[in-house]
Motif scaffolding. Structure first.
Motif, PDB file in Angstrom:
ATOM      1  N   LEU A   1       0.825  -1.208   0.000  1.00  0.00           N
ATOM      2  CA  LEU A   1       0.000   0.000   0.000  1.00  0.00           C
ATOM      3  C   LEU A   1       0.856   1.253   0.000  1.00  0.00           C
ATOM      4  O   LEU A   1       0.476   2.285  -0.562  1.00  0.00           O
ATOM      5  CB  LEU A   1      -0.938  -0.002   1.210  1.00  0.00           C
ATOM      6  N   ALA A   2       2.014   1.179   0.655  1.00  0.00           N
ATOM      7  CA  ALA A   2       2.914   2.329   0.704  1.00  0.00           C
ATOM      8  C   ALA A   2       3.650   2.529  -0.618  1.00  0.00           C
ATOM      9  O   ALA A   2       4.247   3.590  -0.841  1.00  0.00           O
ATOM     10  CB  ALA A   2       3.920   2.146   1.836  1.00  0.00           C
ATOM     11  N   GLY A   3       3.623   1.511  -1.493  1.00  0.00           N
ATOM     12  CA  GLY A   3       4.248   1.644  -2.803  1.00  0.00           C
ATOM     13  C   GLY A   3       5.478   0.783  -3.022  1.00  0.00           C
ATOM     14  O   GLY A   3       6.224   1.000  -3.986  1.00  0.00           O
ATOM     15  N   ALA A   4       5.717  -0.205  -2.155  1.00  0.00           N
ATOM     16  CA  ALA A   4       6.890  -1.074  -2.324  1.00  0.00           C
ATOM     17  C   ALA A   4       6.800  -1.853  -3.630  1.00  0.00           C
ATOM     18  O   ALA A   4       5.746  -2.376  -3.982  1.00  0.00           O
ATOM     19  CB  ALA A   4       7.014  -2.038  -1.149  1.00  0.00           C
TER      20      ALA A   4
ATOM     21  N   ARG B   1      14.108   6.397  12.855  1.00  0.00           N
ATOM     22  CA  ARG B   1      13.350   7.065  11.795  1.00  0.00           C
ATOM     23  C   ARG B   1      13.979   8.390  11.369  1.00  0.00           C
ATOM     24  O   ARG B   1      14.184   8.622  10.181  1.00  0.00           O
ATOM     25  CB  ARG B   1      11.922   7.292  12.273  1.00  0.00           C
ATOM     26  N   ARG B   2      14.323   9.248  12.318  1.00  0.00           N
ATOM     27  CA  ARG B   2      14.879  10.552  11.944  1.00  0.00           C
ATOM     28  C   ARG B   2      16.341  10.443  11.548  1.00  0.00           C
ATOM     29  O   ARG B   2      16.740  10.893  10.472  1.00  0.00           O
ATOM     30  CB  ARG B   2      14.715  11.540  13.100  1.00  0.00           C
TER      31      ARG B   2
ATOM     32  N   GLU C   1       7.001  -0.120   6.262  1.00  0.00           N
ATOM     33  CA  GLU C   1       6.331   0.791   5.336  1.00  0.00           C
ATOM     34  C   GLU C   1       6.907   2.201   5.389  1.00  0.00           C
ATOM     35  O   GLU C   1       6.849   2.948   4.411  1.00  0.00           O
ATOM     36  CB  GLU C   1       4.819   0.814   5.573  1.00  0.00           C
ATOM     37  N   GLU C   2       7.493   2.573   6.545  1.00  0.00           N
ATOM     38  CA  GLU C   2       8.125   3.882   6.654  1.00  0.00           C
ATOM     39  C   GLU C   2       9.347   3.956   5.755  1.00  0.00           C
ATOM     40  O   GLU C   2       9.648   4.992   5.168  1.00  0.00           O
ATOM     41  CB  GLU C   2       8.515   4.165   8.107  1.00  0.00           C
TER      42      GLU C   2
END
Length: 384
Positions: free
Chosen positions: A55-58, A215-216, A247-248
């Motif tokens: 869904l995230a575009g992988a 993440r950052r 997904e991130e």
């Protein structure tokens, strides 16, 4: 790509391979990958995580298969998802053979810990027999002992020598469906290794900064390293390695490609950092719009600017724009031109509606174009 010469990126020429239905290298789009962190033996949880990545575009998802139970689960996983699956192999070469039989589209092997040349030969046979490609995954943290003794430490030359040495093993078996990565957690080391490897061969390259961090921190390190490589035309497929949900990683990878004009998907929001001149709460508005427009896959640009200093100029270059005004009324732009004003209370819902309408129109145009091409082709065939 843009017609502006300063926005052009000339991609390195590489051979093209196939990872399932996804082409990698050559003139194929740069693909975005991620990796699951669920126990692969838990097929249900792994499938759910892969679907979130989809869904995230992988374009491609990698799963680790350290046990016979995990390769057994791969049968069901491959059957239930829509993206090609890469099986991640370490230490146990038999897992690669099992994964190939289970339907993996690609086998990621780390030559530094997979074992002897004979074992690599068996993995190649399994890949060929079952239509798999291979990724040679060299990592600064697991280089071969003889290279560490030769160079004293992991360095670009050692990573490249390892990669080309193992590539030669595959080529000796007349196997050419492979790509290479030379990852390191140090940005300087990774970038230098990829630059040297890009000059030394035409194999497609999977790029990444491994173990980049949370993440950052990981996003920043990856953006510096991968951005540098992508801008110079290096990279055929990528993974952003984050201590975050898979997904991130996909979201960040896409943002990199979109920022460089290398691929386009979904809504690209251009927004100001906000200041005392803002006519509305820019930060909250952008956060809400990012969430509510996440389902849009059609490429659309949207500018959200708090005041008239830069708002009109940014709107000139976006499909839809919003500039903050006075007394709670703000200017909406369409295709760069002032169109109408909107009250702040209705602003977000209104913009979501405009973007959805624009996406639907673009999709309808594309469908009509494809239908016309199909009709023309059928007519031409009938006339022959």
């Amino acid at each position: 790509m843009s017609y502006r010469p300063y926005q052009q990126i000339l991609r390195r020429k590489s051979r093209q391979i196939r990872v399932g239905k996804v082409l990698v290298g050559g003139d194929a789009p740069i693909s975005v990958q991620s990796m699951t962190n669920t126990p692969t033996e838990d097929a249900k949880a792994t499938i759910e995580q892969i679907r979130r990545c989809e869904l995230a575009g992988a374009d491609i998802v990698r799963v680790s298969v350290p046990t016979p139970e995990s390769t057994a689960a791969l049968h069901e996983i491959v059957r239930e998802v829509n993206v090609p699956i890469v099986a991640d192999i370490h230490f146990h070469y038999r897992r690669a053979i099992e994964a190939a039989k289970a339907g993996a589209a690609c086998l990621r092997i780390n030559p530094g810990n997979i074992g002897s040349k004979e074992r690599v030969k068996e993995v190649v046979k399994a890949a060929r027999d079952h239509g798999c490609s291979i990724r040679i995954g060299v990592n600064a943290g697991s280089l071969e002992k003889h290279l560490l003794e030769k160079y004293g430490e992991p360095n670009p030359e050692a990573l490249v020598e390892s990669a080309l040495w193992h590539a030669a093993h595959l080529q000796d078996e007349d196997f050419h469906e492979f790509k290479i990565s030379v990852k390191a957690s140090d940005v300087f080391l990774a970038v230098a290794a990829y630059q040297q490897l890009a000059e030394a061969c035409d194999h497609p390259l999977h790029i990444g900064i491994t173990e980049a961090g949370g993440r950052r921190t990981g996003t920043v390190k990856s953006a510096i390293g991968l951005g540098n490589l992508l801008w110079s035309g290096i990279g055929d497929t990528l993974r952003v390695s984050l201590s975050a949900e898979p997904e991130e990683e996909v979201h960040v990878g896409w943002e990199m490609l979109k920022s460089l004009g290398l691929r386009h998907r979904g809504v690209k929001i251009i927004s100001c950092p906000s200041c005392a001149r803002q006519g509305f709460d820019v930060i909250r508005t952008v956060a809400t719009l990012e969430e509510r427009l996440a389902h849009i896959e059609t490429p659309i640009t949207l500018s959200i600017i708090g005041c008239v200093v830069n708002g009109p100029g940014e709107a000139l270059m976006t499909d839809i724009g919003l500039t903050g005004g006075g007394a709670g009324r703000h200017m909406v732009y369409a295709a760069g031109r002032t169109d109408h004003t909107i009250d702040e209370a209705a602003m977000v819902d209104h913009l979501v509606g405009l973007v959805e309408k624009k996406a639907a129109a673009i999709e309808a145009e594309e469908a009509a174009r494809k239908a016309a091409e199909a009709t023309a082709q059928a007519t031409a065939q009938a006339a022959e």
